[in-house]
Design a protein around this motif. Sequence first.
Motif, PDB file in Angstrom:
ATOM      1  N   ASP A  51       3.764  -2.352   0.124  1.00 13.95           N
ATOM      2  CA  ASP A  51       3.408  -0.927   0.071  1.00 13.95           C
ATOM      3  C   ASP A  51       3.181  -0.462   1.509  1.00 13.95           C
ATOM      4  O   ASP A  51       2.114  -0.695   2.077  1.00 13.95           O
ATOM      5  CB  ASP A  51       2.148  -0.758  -0.781  1.00 13.95           C
ATOM      6  CG  ASP A  51       1.859   0.682  -1.117  1.00 13.95           C
ATOM      7  OD1 ASP A  51       2.795   1.400  -1.524  1.00 13.95           O
ATOM      8  OD2 ASP A  51       0.690   1.095  -1.002  1.00 13.95           O
ATOM      9  N   HIS A  53       2.975   2.490   4.336  1.00 15.98           N
ATOM     10  CA  HIS A  53       2.748   3.919   4.599  1.00 15.98           C
ATOM     11  C   HIS A  53       3.091   4.301   6.029  1.00 15.98           C
ATOM     12  O   HIS A  53       3.248   5.486   6.330  1.00 15.98           O
ATOM     13  CB  HIS A  53       1.268   4.271   4.351  1.00 15.98           C
ATOM     14  CG  HIS A  53       0.850   4.095   2.930  1.00 15.98           C
ATOM     15  ND1 HIS A  53       0.660   5.142   2.073  1.00 15.98           N
ATOM     16  CD2 HIS A  53       0.611   2.980   2.205  1.00 15.98           C
ATOM     17  CE1 HIS A  53       0.299   4.691   0.889  1.00 15.98           C
ATOM     18  NE2 HIS A  53       0.268   3.370   0.937  1.00 15.98           N
ATOM     19  N   SER A  59       7.595   3.257   2.670  1.00 19.75           N
ATOM     20  CA  SER A  59       8.035   3.089   1.279  1.00 19.75           C
ATOM     21  C   SER A  59       7.114   3.814   0.303  1.00 19.75           C
ATOM     22  O   SER A  59       7.406   3.879  -0.883  1.00 19.75           O
ATOM     23  CB  SER A  59       8.109   1.603   0.926  1.00 19.75           C
ATOM     24  OG  SER A  59       6.823   1.011   0.992  1.00 19.75           O
ATOM     25  N   ALA A  60       5.999   4.336   0.802  1.00 25.20           N
ATOM     26  CA  ALA A  60       5.071   5.115  -0.023  1.00 25.20           C
ATOM     27  C   ALA A  60       4.601   6.323   0.779  1.00 25.20           C
ATOM     28  O   ALA A  60       4.235   6.189   1.950  1.00 25.20           O
ATOM     29  CB  ALA A  60       3.883   4.254  -0.445  1.00 25.20           C
ATOM     30  N   LYS A  62       2.305  10.187   0.574  1.00 22.31           N
ATOM     31  CA  LYS A  62       1.339  11.009  -0.153  1.00 22.31           C
ATOM     32  C   LYS A  62       2.042  12.287  -0.607  1.00 22.31           C
ATOM     33  O   LYS A  62       2.677  12.970   0.197  1.00 22.31           O
ATOM     34  CB  LYS A  62       0.150  11.336   0.738  1.00 22.31           C
ATOM     35  CG  LYS A  62      -0.959  12.077   0.031  1.00 22.31           C
ATOM     36  CD  LYS A  62      -2.152  12.222   0.969  1.00 22.31           C
ATOM     37  CE  LYS A  62      -3.286  12.956   0.307  1.00 22.31           C
ATOM     38  NZ  LYS A  62      -4.447  13.072   1.214  1.00 22.31           N
ATOM     39  N   PHE A  76       0.411   9.179  -4.590  1.00 20.40           N
ATOM     40  CA  PHE A  76       1.476   8.645  -3.748  1.00 20.40           C
ATOM     41  C   PHE A  76       2.712   8.319  -4.579  1.00 20.40           C
ATOM     42  O   PHE A  76       2.592   7.812  -5.697  1.00 20.40           O
ATOM     43  CB  PHE A  76       1.003   7.367  -3.037  1.00 20.40           C
ATOM     44  CG  PHE A  76      -0.140   7.607  -2.096  1.00 20.40           C
ATOM     45  CD1 PHE A  76       0.099   7.785  -0.747  1.00 20.40           C
ATOM     46  CD2 PHE A  76      -1.446   7.670  -2.558  1.00 20.40           C
ATOM     47  CE1 PHE A  76      -0.949   8.014   0.134  1.00 20.40           C
ATOM     48  CE2 PHE A  76      -2.498   7.897  -1.687  1.00 20.40           C
ATOM     49  CZ  PHE A  76      -2.252   8.075  -0.342  1.00 20.40           C
ATOM     50  N   MET A  78       6.213   6.019  -4.577  1.00 23.25           N
ATOM     51  CA  MET A  78       6.628   4.794  -3.897  1.00 23.25           C
ATOM     52  C   MET A  78       8.012   4.336  -4.315  1.00 23.25           C
ATOM     53  O   MET A  78       8.476   4.602  -5.413  1.00 23.25           O
ATOM     54  CB  MET A  78       5.633   3.674  -4.186  1.00 23.25           C
ATOM     55  CG  MET A  78       5.690   3.197  -5.617  1.00 23.25           C
ATOM     56  SD  MET A  78       4.655   1.796  -5.886  1.00 23.25           S
ATOM     57  CE  MET A  78       3.993   2.235  -7.468  1.00 23.25           C
ATOM     58  N   ASP A  79       8.638   3.651  -3.392  1.00 25.07           N
ATOM     59  CA  ASP A  79       9.883   2.919  -3.614  1.00 25.07           C
ATOM     60  C   ASP A  79       9.729   1.628  -2.805  1.00 25.07           C
ATOM     61  O   ASP A  79      10.339   1.441  -1.760  1.00 25.07           O
ATOM     62  CB  ASP A  79      11.079   3.749  -3.148  1.00 25.07           C
ATOM     63  CG  ASP A  79      12.416   3.104  -3.490  1.00 25.07           C
ATOM     64  OD1 ASP A  79      12.429   2.084  -4.215  1.00 25.07           O
ATOM     65  OD2 ASP A  79      13.448   3.610  -3.031  1.00 25.07           O
ATOM     66  N   ASN A  80       8.851   0.757  -3.290  1.00 21.49           N
ATOM     67  CA  ASN A  80       8.427  -0.434  -2.557  1.00 21.49           C
ATOM     68  C   ASN A  80       9.346  -1.621  -2.814  1.00 21.49           C
ATOM     69  O   ASN A  80       9.838  -1.808  -3.924  1.00 21.49           O
ATOM     70  CB  ASN A  80       6.997  -0.822  -2.943  1.00 21.49           C
ATOM     71  CG  ASN A  80       5.970   0.177  -2.455  1.00 21.49           C
ATOM     72  OD1 ASN A  80       6.230   0.954  -1.558  1.00 21.49           O
ATOM     73  ND2 ASN A  80       4.795   0.146  -3.055  1.00 21.49           N
ATOM     74  N   GLN A  97       9.212   1.177  -8.215  1.00 19.83           N
ATOM     75  CA  GLN A  97       9.422   2.618  -8.057  1.00 19.83           C
ATOM     76  C   GLN A  97       8.515   3.372  -9.021  1.00 19.83           C
ATOM     77  O   GLN A  97       8.445   3.035 -10.198  1.00 19.83           O
ATOM     78  CB  GLN A  97      10.879   2.963  -8.321  1.00 19.83           C
ATOM     79  CG  GLN A  97      11.808   2.283  -7.339  1.00 19.83           C
ATOM     80  CD  GLN A  97      13.263   2.411  -7.702  1.00 19.83           C
ATOM     81  OE1 GLN A  97      13.630   2.373  -8.868  1.00 19.83           O
ATOM     82  NE2 GLN A  97      14.109   2.552  -6.693  1.00 19.83           N
ATOM     83  N   MET A  99       4.678   5.922  -9.061  1.00 23.84           N
ATOM     84  CA  MET A  99       3.595   6.583  -8.341  1.00 23.84           C
ATOM     85  C   MET A  99       2.261   5.952  -8.689  1.00 23.84           C
ATOM     86  O   MET A  99       2.129   5.262  -9.689  1.00 23.84           O
ATOM     87  CB  MET A  99       3.576   8.078  -8.626  1.00 23.84           C
ATOM     88  CG  MET A  99       3.259   8.439 -10.061  1.00 23.84           C
ATOM     89  SD  MET A  99       3.087  10.212 -10.303  1.00 23.84           S
ATOM     90  CE  MET A  99       4.781  10.694 -10.461  1.00 23.84           C
ATOM     91  N   TYR A 100       1.301   6.196  -7.812  1.00 23.86           N
ATOM     92  CA  TYR A 100      -0.078   5.798  -8.088  1.00 23.86           C
ATOM     93  C   TYR A 100      -1.002   6.869  -7.550  1.00 23.86           C
ATOM     94  O   TYR A 100      -0.668   7.586  -6.605  1.00 23.86           O
ATOM     95  CB  TYR A 100      -0.407   4.410  -7.530  1.00 23.86           C
ATOM     96  CG  TYR A 100      -0.156   4.208  -6.064  1.00 23.86           C
ATOM     97  CD1 TYR A 100      -1.129   4.502  -5.113  1.00 23.86           C
ATOM     98  CD2 TYR A 100       1.055   3.675  -5.628  1.00 23.86           C
ATOM     99  CE1 TYR A 100      -0.896   4.284  -3.763  1.00 23.86           C
ATOM    100  CE2 TYR A 100       1.292   3.456  -4.284  1.00 23.86           C
ATOM    101  CZ  TYR A 100       0.311   3.767  -3.353  1.00 23.86           C
ATOM    102  OH  TYR A 100       0.548   3.552  -2.018  1.00 23.86           O
TER     103      TYR A 100
END
Length: 184
Positions: A51, A53, A59-60, A62, A76, A78-80, A97, A99-100
């Motif tokens: 992850d 930023h 890859s993540a 906001k 956030f 993400m495409d980690n 892929q 969000m969180y």
Amino acid sequence: MTSLIKNTLTLTFYFISLLHPSNGAFSEEISEAISMKRMEKTTRFHFFFHDIHSGKSPSAIKIAGTPDSSLFGDTFMMDNTLTEHQEGTSKVVGKAQGMYAFAAKNEPALLMVLNLEFTQGEFNGSSLSVLGRNPVTDDVREMPIVGGSGRFRYASGYALAHTVWFEPKTGDAIVEYNVYVKHY
């Protein structure tokens, strides 16, 4: 005259039913013999979730949040990358892929909504769906597997997450995952 209309309508509905053999139901039961052709099995996956930023290609990112420093509500996308080992140069086995979001006011606990897409090996092209609470300061967190696609159709199980590296200034993290999934 009434009996002629009644007979005509009866014949009309009879011929329509021959053309459309559906029982007209919104849903119907499928025979257990048909649905249980394959045996259920349990598969364990072990990988590392990166992850990131910071840097030129995070890859993540906001996508929503508040101006205060409480974190509550920060969301956030993400495409980690998922790798075999902790190092970022390790073999890529898939992507996480989704969000969180920080969903608790008094502790750093995330709502995780993500798909684990596998890009290597026997499960290439299949994915697992995770939806659950992630209290990030706990050593090991458990989140449910609520479904999947491809080889993981009808999947269920759980994911255990353990943070192995975290940089507080950037929010970058590497998380070790052990995933146990029941599937057919």
